[in-house]
Design a protein around this motif. Sequence first.
Motif, PDB file in Angstrom:
ATOM      1  N   ALA A 249      -6.517  -9.292 -10.286  1.00  0.00           N
ATOM      2  CA  ALA A 249      -5.450  -8.405  -9.824  1.00  0.00           C
ATOM      3  C   ALA A 249      -5.048  -7.416 -10.910  1.00  0.00           C
ATOM      4  O   ALA A 249      -4.825  -6.236 -10.633  1.00  0.00           O
ATOM      5  N   VAL A 250      -4.959  -7.880 -12.147  1.00  0.00           N
ATOM      6  CA  VAL A 250      -4.626  -6.979 -13.260  1.00  0.00           C
ATOM      7  C   VAL A 250      -5.723  -5.921 -13.401  1.00  0.00           C
ATOM      8  O   VAL A 250      -5.438  -4.728 -13.544  1.00  0.00           O
ATOM      9  N   ALA A 251      -6.972  -6.342 -13.343  1.00  0.00           N
ATOM     10  CA  ALA A 251      -8.081  -5.392 -13.471  1.00  0.00           C
ATOM     11  C   ALA A 251      -8.062  -4.358 -12.344  1.00  0.00           C
ATOM     12  O   ALA A 251      -8.236  -3.155 -12.591  1.00  0.00           O
ATOM     13  N   HIS A 252      -7.825  -4.805 -11.123  1.00  0.00           N
ATOM     14  CA  HIS A 252      -7.877  -3.916  -9.958  1.00  0.00           C
ATOM     15  C   HIS A 252      -6.601  -3.106  -9.761  1.00  0.00           C
ATOM     16  O   HIS A 252      -6.650  -1.897  -9.522  1.00  0.00           O
ATOM     17  N   ASP A 253      -5.449  -3.773  -9.831  1.00  0.00           N
ATOM     18  CA  ASP A 253      -4.183  -3.133  -9.461  1.00  0.00           C
ATOM     19  C   ASP A 253      -3.481  -2.428 -10.619  1.00  0.00           C
ATOM     20  O   ASP A 253      -2.561  -1.642 -10.376  1.00  0.00           O
ATOM     21  N   VAL A 254      -3.885  -2.706 -11.840  1.00  0.00           N
ATOM     22  CA  VAL A 254      -3.234  -2.076 -12.991  1.00  0.00           C
ATOM     23  C   VAL A 254      -4.241  -1.216 -13.766  1.00  0.00           C
ATOM     24  O   VAL A 254      -4.092  -0.001 -13.847  1.00  0.00           O
ATOM     25  N   ILE A 255      -5.268  -1.840 -14.307  1.00  0.00           N
ATOM     26  CA  ILE A 255      -6.224  -1.125 -15.158  1.00  0.00           C
ATOM     27  C   ILE A 255      -7.002  -0.070 -14.376  1.00  0.00           C
ATOM     28  O   ILE A 255      -7.064   1.090 -14.791  1.00  0.00           O
TER      29      ILE A 255
ATOM     30  N   PHE B 232       6.568  10.156 -16.524  1.00  0.00           N
ATOM     31  CA  PHE B 232       6.553   8.749 -16.142  1.00  0.00           C
ATOM     32  C   PHE B 232       5.278   8.054 -16.589  1.00  0.00           C
ATOM     33  O   PHE B 232       4.196   8.631 -16.546  1.00  0.00           O
ATOM     34  N   LEU B 233       5.414   6.789 -16.977  1.00  0.00           N
ATOM     35  CA  LEU B 233       4.291   5.896 -17.219  1.00  0.00           C
ATOM     36  C   LEU B 233       4.350   4.832 -16.131  1.00  0.00           C
ATOM     37  O   LEU B 233       5.376   4.181 -15.954  1.00  0.00           O
ATOM     38  N   GLY B 234       3.268   4.651 -15.430  1.00  0.00           N
ATOM     39  CA  GLY B 234       3.267   3.697 -14.331  1.00  0.00           C
ATOM     40  C   GLY B 234       3.005   2.271 -14.774  1.00  0.00           C
ATOM     41  O   GLY B 234       2.177   2.020 -15.642  1.00  0.00           O
ATOM     42  N   PHE B 235       3.746   1.359 -14.176  1.00  0.00           N
ATOM     43  CA  PHE B 235       3.527  -0.072 -14.357  1.00  0.00           C
ATOM     44  C   PHE B 235       3.202  -0.644 -12.986  1.00  0.00           C
ATOM     45  O   PHE B 235       3.796  -0.251 -11.990  1.00  0.00           O
TER      46      PHE B 235
ATOM     47  N   HIS C 190      -0.040   1.769 -17.114  1.00  0.00           N
ATOM     48  CA  HIS C 190       0.198   1.504 -18.534  1.00  0.00           C
ATOM     49  C   HIS C 190       0.764   0.129 -18.834  1.00  0.00           C
ATOM     50  O   HIS C 190       0.968  -0.209 -19.997  1.00  0.00           O
ATOM     51  N   GLY C 191       1.073  -0.656 -17.829  1.00  0.00           N
ATOM     52  CA  GLY C 191       1.639  -1.976 -18.062  1.00  0.00           C
ATOM     53  C   GLY C 191       1.838  -2.722 -16.765  1.00  0.00           C
ATOM     54  O   GLY C 191       1.470  -2.243 -15.689  1.00  0.00           O
TER      55      GLY C 191
ATOM     56  N   THR D  31       0.827  -1.201   0.000  1.00  0.00           N
ATOM     57  CA  THR D  31       0.000   0.000   0.000  1.00  0.00           C
ATOM     58  C   THR D  31       0.863   1.254   0.000  1.00  0.00           C
ATOM     59  O   THR D  31       0.567   2.217  -0.705  1.00  0.00           O
ATOM     60  N   VAL D  32       1.931   1.251   0.776  1.00  0.00           N
ATOM     61  CA  VAL D  32       2.852   2.389   0.813  1.00  0.00           C
ATOM     62  C   VAL D  32       3.514   2.549  -0.549  1.00  0.00           C
ATOM     63  O   VAL D  32       3.606   3.669  -1.077  1.00  0.00           O
ATOM     64  N   ALA D  33       3.952   1.457  -1.132  1.00  0.00           N
ATOM     65  CA  ALA D  33       4.606   1.524  -2.441  1.00  0.00           C
ATOM     66  C   ALA D  33       3.644   2.045  -3.508  1.00  0.00           C
ATOM     67  O   ALA D  33       4.027   2.865  -4.345  1.00  0.00           O
ATOM     68  N   TRP D  34       2.398   1.579  -3.477  1.00  0.00           N
ATOM     69  CA  TRP D  34       1.419   2.066  -4.452  1.00  0.00           C
ATOM     70  C   TRP D  34       1.161   3.555  -4.265  1.00  0.00           C
ATOM     71  O   TRP D  34       1.043   4.300  -5.239  1.00  0.00           O
ATOM     72  N   ARG D  35       1.070   3.995  -3.014  1.00  0.00           N
ATOM     73  CA  ARG D  35       0.846   5.421  -2.759  1.00  0.00           C
ATOM     74  C   ARG D  35       2.017   6.245  -3.286  1.00  0.00           C
ATOM     75  O   ARG D  35       1.825   7.287  -3.916  1.00  0.00           O
ATOM     76  N   GLU D  36       3.229   5.775  -3.043  1.00  0.00           N
ATOM     77  CA  GLU D  36       4.409   6.491  -3.552  1.00  0.00           C
ATOM     78  C   GLU D  36       4.408   6.529  -5.075  1.00  0.00           C
ATOM     79  O   GLU D  36       4.727   7.563  -5.674  1.00  0.00           O
ATOM     80  N   LEU D  37       4.048   5.419  -5.707  1.00  0.00           N
ATOM     81  CA  LEU D  37       3.964   5.398  -7.169  1.00  0.00           C
ATOM     82  C   LEU D  37       2.916   6.383  -7.655  1.00  0.00           C
ATOM     83  O   LEU D  37       3.171   7.186  -8.565  1.00  0.00           O
ATOM     84  N   ASP D  38       1.729   6.345  -7.071  1.00  0.00           N
ATOM     85  CA  ASP D  38       0.661   7.261  -7.464  1.00  0.00           C
ATOM     86  C   ASP D  38       1.081   8.720  -7.309  1.00  0.00           C
ATOM     87  O   ASP D  38       0.798   9.552  -8.177  1.00  0.00           O
TER      88      ASP D  38
END
Length: 112
Positions: A42-48, A24-27, A53-54, A7-14
Motif C-alpha cells: 500500500a505504501v509503494a502503490h498509494d504513496v510512493i 502543498f506537499l501531499g501525504f 511526500h509522506g 478514489t474521490v479523495a485521492w483525485r481531489e488531493l491530486d
Amino acid sequence: MKAAGPTVAWRELDEALAAHPARFLGFGSVRLGRPSAETAAAVAHDVIARGLHGIGELTPPPDQAALVEPVLQAACDYAGLPVVVHGYAPTTAADVRTLAGLAARYPCTPVS
C-alpha cells in the motif's frame, strides 16, 4: 446521499497538488491493521507511486498504537518517509509509550 470513497479523495488531493505544487506537499493515508506485506504494498502503490511526500494522518484507536508499526517499517524502506500520527480521543499513556518505542525502533522514519 452516498459518502465519497477513497478514489474521490485521492483525485481531489491530486488536483490540489497539481494546482499548487509550490504550496502543498501531499501525504497519503495507509489503512492500519493490515499485515506487513500488505502495508508495504500500500505504501509503494498509494504513496510512493503517486509521488507523495509522506504518510498520514494515521489515527490508531485507543490502546492500539502498535498498529502503526507496519507503516513505520514500510516507510523506513523509502529513505525516511515521514509519518504523521494523530492521537485518538483519548490518547492513552500506553499509546504514547508505544509510539515513543516505535519511533526509537525505526529511527530512519521521522514520526510526528
